[in-house]
Scaffold this motif. Sequence first.
Motif, PDB file in Angstrom:
ATOM      1  N   ASN A   1       0.813  -1.211   0.000  1.00  0.00           N
ATOM      2  CA  ASN A   1       0.000   0.000   0.000  1.00  0.00           C
ATOM      3  C   ASN A   1       0.850   1.268   0.000  1.00  0.00           C
ATOM      4  O   ASN A   1       0.398   2.316  -0.490  1.00  0.00           O
ATOM      5  N   LYS A   2       2.059   1.183   0.507  1.00  0.00           N
ATOM      6  CA  LYS A   2       2.974   2.325   0.402  1.00  0.00           C
ATOM      7  C   LYS A   2       3.379   2.559  -1.050  1.00  0.00           C
ATOM      8  O   LYS A   2       3.541   3.699  -1.487  1.00  0.00           O
ATOM      9  N   LEU A   3       3.541   1.474  -1.799  1.00  0.00           N
ATOM     10  CA  LEU A   3       3.856   1.603  -3.224  1.00  0.00           C
ATOM     11  C   LEU A   3       2.693   2.239  -3.987  1.00  0.00           C
ATOM     12  O   LEU A   3       2.901   3.025  -4.911  1.00  0.00           O
ATOM     13  N   ILE A   4       1.472   1.910  -3.591  1.00  0.00           N
ATOM     14  CA  ILE A   4       0.301   2.550  -4.212  1.00  0.00           C
ATOM     15  C   ILE A   4       0.354   4.054  -3.962  1.00  0.00           C
ATOM     16  O   ILE A   4       0.166   4.859  -4.884  1.00  0.00           O
ATOM     17  N   ASP A   5       0.615   4.431  -2.713  1.00  0.00           N
ATOM     18  CA  ASP A   5       0.685   5.857  -2.371  1.00  0.00           C
ATOM     19  C   ASP A   5       1.828   6.546  -3.116  1.00  0.00           C
ATOM     20  O   ASP A   5       1.681   7.676  -3.594  1.00  0.00           O
TER      21      ASP A   5
END
Length: 207
Positions: free
Chosen positions: A161-165
């Motif tokens: 989810n950090k990669l999505i952000d």
Amino acid sequence: MKKLLGILTLALMLPLQACAQEMYTEGEHYEVIAEEASKDREVLEFFSFWCPHCHAFEPLVEQMKQKLDEEVKFEKVQVNFMGFAEKDVQDEATRAMMVARALKREDQLNKAIFNYIHVQRSPVTSIKDLKNIFIVNGVDPDEFDKLVKSFGVNSMFSKNNKLIDQYRKELSGVPTFIVNGKYKAKFTREMTPDDMVDLIVWLSEQK
């Protein structure tokens, strides 16, 4: 003689390299989204289990993995902003994918989730549905329960989810491929499936 063969081989390769550079052009086939490439070579595929295009793209993903250098890491990143399902359910699917990754059965179990949604046309409404998919495919239910709450899976989920952000502004749709942290692939209508695969491989070789 060996030196001569080496020179001839190099002479034959140079036109092919030049051809590849001419074939793929910035703006048409890829965008530069960062000034520097990542330290490690990698391909990130941002996708959704609910996306029919992502499901159809899976055979090409397999070809990419086979053609990429061994040192290039290929990682799937499941997004949670598609309109096909609630965000919480999409996050549960990501968590299930991390369980599959921890089990080192990600390819097989990802395929099972895709098939459940797109082939069987069955709804995923909670982690229980995902757990049942895993059980049908030979995963011990107690092991699933243990892993889904584990520190390792939670860490991988957070990274996803950090990669999505991190790349959210680049994700106008899925599948989207970010290569070496610097390039975003663009697939044109004129490109064949082989062209798409070769573009990702070529971008992985760029700094």
